[in-house]
Write a protein that holds these residues in place. Sequence first.
Motif, PDB file in Angstrom:
ATOM      1  N   GLU A  15       0.821  -1.224   0.000  1.00  0.00           N
ATOM      2  CA  GLU A  15       0.000   0.000   0.000  1.00  0.00           C
ATOM      3  C   GLU A  15       0.849   1.266   0.000  1.00  0.00           C
ATOM      4  O   GLU A  15       0.411   2.327  -0.393  1.00  0.00           O
ATOM      5  CB  GLU A  15      -0.858   0.025   1.278  1.00  0.00           C
ATOM      6  CG  GLU A  15      -1.902  -1.042   1.328  1.00  0.00           C
ATOM      7  CD  GLU A  15      -3.172  -0.608   0.643  1.00  0.00           C
ATOM      8  OE1 GLU A  15      -3.712   0.440   1.004  1.00  0.00           O
ATOM      9  OE2 GLU A  15      -3.607  -1.336  -0.260  1.00  0.00           O
ATOM     10  N   LYS A  16       2.036   1.167   0.555  1.00  0.00           N
ATOM     11  CA  LYS A  16       2.997   2.292   0.659  1.00  0.00           C
ATOM     12  C   LYS A  16       2.455   3.424   1.550  1.00  0.00           C
ATOM     13  O   LYS A  16       2.650   4.603   1.278  1.00  0.00           O
ATOM     14  CB  LYS A  16       3.398   2.823  -0.716  1.00  0.00           C
ATOM     15  CG  LYS A  16       3.956   1.736  -1.631  1.00  0.00           C
ATOM     16  CD  LYS A  16       4.227   2.246  -3.015  1.00  0.00           C
ATOM     17  CE  LYS A  16       4.479   1.123  -4.001  1.00  0.00           C
ATOM     18  NZ  LYS A  16       3.320   0.305  -4.325  1.00  0.00           N
ATOM     19  N   THR A  17       1.775   3.045   2.620  1.00  0.00           N
ATOM     20  CA  THR A  17       1.250   4.047   3.553  1.00  0.00           C
ATOM     21  C   THR A  17       2.108   4.149   4.812  1.00  0.00           C
ATOM     22  O   THR A  17       1.895   5.039   5.633  1.00  0.00           O
ATOM     23  CB  THR A  17      -0.171   3.664   3.996  1.00  0.00           C
ATOM     24  OG1 THR A  17      -0.122   2.334   4.520  1.00  0.00           O
ATOM     25  CG2 THR A  17      -1.148   3.731   2.843  1.00  0.00           C
ATOM     26  N   CYS A  19       2.000   2.402   7.454  1.00  0.00           N
ATOM     27  CA  CYS A  19       1.075   2.419   8.606  1.00  0.00           C
ATOM     28  C   CYS A  19       1.621   1.641   9.805  1.00  0.00           C
ATOM     29  O   CYS A  19       1.108   1.753  10.899  1.00  0.00           O
ATOM     30  CB  CYS A  19      -0.257   1.830   8.184  1.00  0.00           C
ATOM     31  SG  CYS A  19      -0.188   0.050   7.905  1.00  0.00           S
ATOM     32  N   CYS A  27       6.979   0.636   4.741  1.00  0.00           N
ATOM     33  CA  CYS A  27       6.689  -0.426   3.768  1.00  0.00           C
ATOM     34  C   CYS A  27       7.987  -0.931   3.126  1.00  0.00           C
ATOM     35  O   CYS A  27       8.120  -2.112   2.806  1.00  0.00           O
ATOM     36  CB  CYS A  27       5.748   0.098   2.681  1.00  0.00           C
ATOM     37  SG  CYS A  27       4.101   0.486   3.297  1.00  0.00           S
TER      38      CYS A  27
END
Length: 267
Positions: A15-17, A19, A27
């Motif tokens: 997702e490349k967030t 988180c 990530c």
Amino acid sequence: MGEFKNTMEVFKLLEKTNCRKCNKPTCLAFAAAVFQGQIALSECPFIGEDILEEYGSKKLEYASTFEQDYIKVMHQLKDRIKQIDLESRAEKLGGKFSNGRLILKIFGKDFGIDKNGGISTDIHVNSWIAPPVLNFVLSSKGIPLTGSWVPFRELETSKDWARFFEHQCVGAFKQVADTNPSFFKDIIKLFNGRPVQNHYDADISLMIYPLPLLPMLICYNHAEDGLESDLNLFFDNTADKNLPIENIYTLSTGLANMFKKLAKTHG
Ligand code: SF4
């Protein structure tokens, strides 16, 4: 089942967030851990079933895969070397031909490459050096240096690699330089690098030659007056014409990791 060839292939699926739900800080760190077999892809809760089906949800058997891949790649490169005339490549590559071997300066040391792709030198040949050296022999266009310095991200073919490069290579060099700037200079000397005059007004400017047509310029500024330190790495703008971008990445990150290891040993 699909196989990952490098960290970036894992990263592209995320997702490349950043988180942190996978307990990794980014990530990118997660992707590196998956590729190195430390963690399963399924530890990221956002990976779809279809992807897990394709790539598997278990940890990769990294060590054996890495070794097998390395052996396979080296076999392929050596087979291609057997088909070329090393003597006719010597001048173009900034090397010389002597006693049946192409001699190239790698980090200032003589490396001999024979007609079967065998490499001989006084120093240990690491896995991050050998494939780039053979690829240089096979695919360098032999374009003379222009003296125009650009960061990695401005090399024409760097798009997919630039983000990794900042993190894995520039970040690693900076970490060593921040910890002990004078030791950083000493390591550069160990690899036959040398200080150069005041490039970009940097506090420390160092030049190192991983390959004859691939100089690397490292510029470091100490932290001062509330400003953080910074480190920039530059290549001649011909770099990716003389060596494929993935090999520039491999060589540079291999060197950065070697610096980190040496710094650790040094304490
Ligand atoms: S849980 Fe997934 S999206 Fe979140 S940081 Fe980890 S890898 Fe990235």
